[in-house]
Each structure stands twice: as C-alpha cells, then as structure tokens.
Design an enzyme around this catalytic site. Structure first.
Site, PDB file in Angstrom:
ATOM      1  N   HIS A  23      35.165  38.443  49.992  1.00 30.19           N
ATOM      2  CA  HIS A  23      36.140  38.002  50.391  1.00 30.19           C
ATOM      3  C   HIS A  23      36.407  36.613  49.605  1.00 30.19           C
ATOM      4  CE1 HIS A  23      35.383  40.422  54.075  1.00 30.19           C
ATOM      5  NE2 HIS A  23      36.645  40.427  54.097  1.00 30.19           N
ATOM      6  N   GLY A  34      31.088  35.552  55.402  1.00 33.23           N
ATOM      7  CA  GLY A  34      31.185  34.338  54.970  1.00 33.23           C
ATOM      8  C   GLY A  34      31.976  33.313  55.234  1.00 33.23           C
TER       9      GLY A  34
END
Length: 128
Positions: A55, A99
């Site tokens: 991401h 994350g």
C-alpha cells in the site's frame, strides 16, 4: 468577493478516484489538504494499482507527485483491496492495509460510484 486559494484550486483538479481498469489490487484512501495559512480545505482521493506490492508504494508515488509544489500535503488514512471487473461493471472494496489500517470503505465506495456511475459498487470489511 470570494477568492479561492491556490491549494483549493489545485485540489479541485485532482480526480477523486483513479484505479486500474480491471483486476484485483491494493488501494489507499488519501486525504489531501492545504499547507496555506488559514486554508483548511481538504479532499479525500482513492488510488489503486496492481503494480504496487505494498500500500505504501501507492501512497509514496501519489503523495510525492501532489506535494511537489509545497502547496498541498497528503496523509494516508487507510487502505484495502479492490476487485474491478470491467466486463461485469462491478467493483468490490474490502480488506485493510497492514501499515495504514482499514480505510473507510464507505467513503471509497462513494468516490468510485461517482467515477463509475453505471457500475455496481459494493464493500465489506472482510478479507485482507
């Protein structure tokens, strides 16, 4: 007289959603806001691409581009995955980012519905 800030003018030209034309891929929801004094304007944008292994890869590329002129600032407010079936005209939003955490898929879905008005766009919080 109402004057628009440079940041607000820039934000007005940022596409709310940009995703790959088909496939299953990661996406991030990014909040873009002004660095200009006294300007609290902001906009949320969706970006999703199959080239990204993480991401953070998407966020880093998009934020680097948007922050170039030092007028805008970016913040990743979550991520997930998108399944885009262009032939069936269906998009499904789900999952989360290790994350960045889970994006607000309802917000993402609204951005995608605006970009793809003739699609069936759905979401849930299942999956990774």
């Amino acid at each position: 007289m109402c004057t628009q800030t440079r940041a607000a003018a820039l934000m007005a030209n940022i596409p709310p959603a940009d995703i790959d034309p088909s496939g299953v891929f990661k996406y991030v929801l990014i909040r873009v806001h002004s660095r200009e004094e006294g300007d609290d304007s902001e906009v949320d944008i969706v970006r999703g691409y199959s080239w990204a292994e993480y991401h953070a890869d998407i966020y880093e590329k998009v934020s680097e581009e948007l922050e170039k002129g030092e007028i805008l600032d970016c913040e990743c407010i979550g991520g997930g995955r998108i399944t885009h079936d262009a032939q069936a005209k269906k998009i499904h939003v789900y999952g989360y980012s290790m994350g960045f955490g889970r994006a607000n898929h309802a917000v993402t879905t609204e951005k995608l519905k605006a970009r793809y008005p003739d699609y069936e766009v759905t979401w849930d919080n299942e999956g990774y």
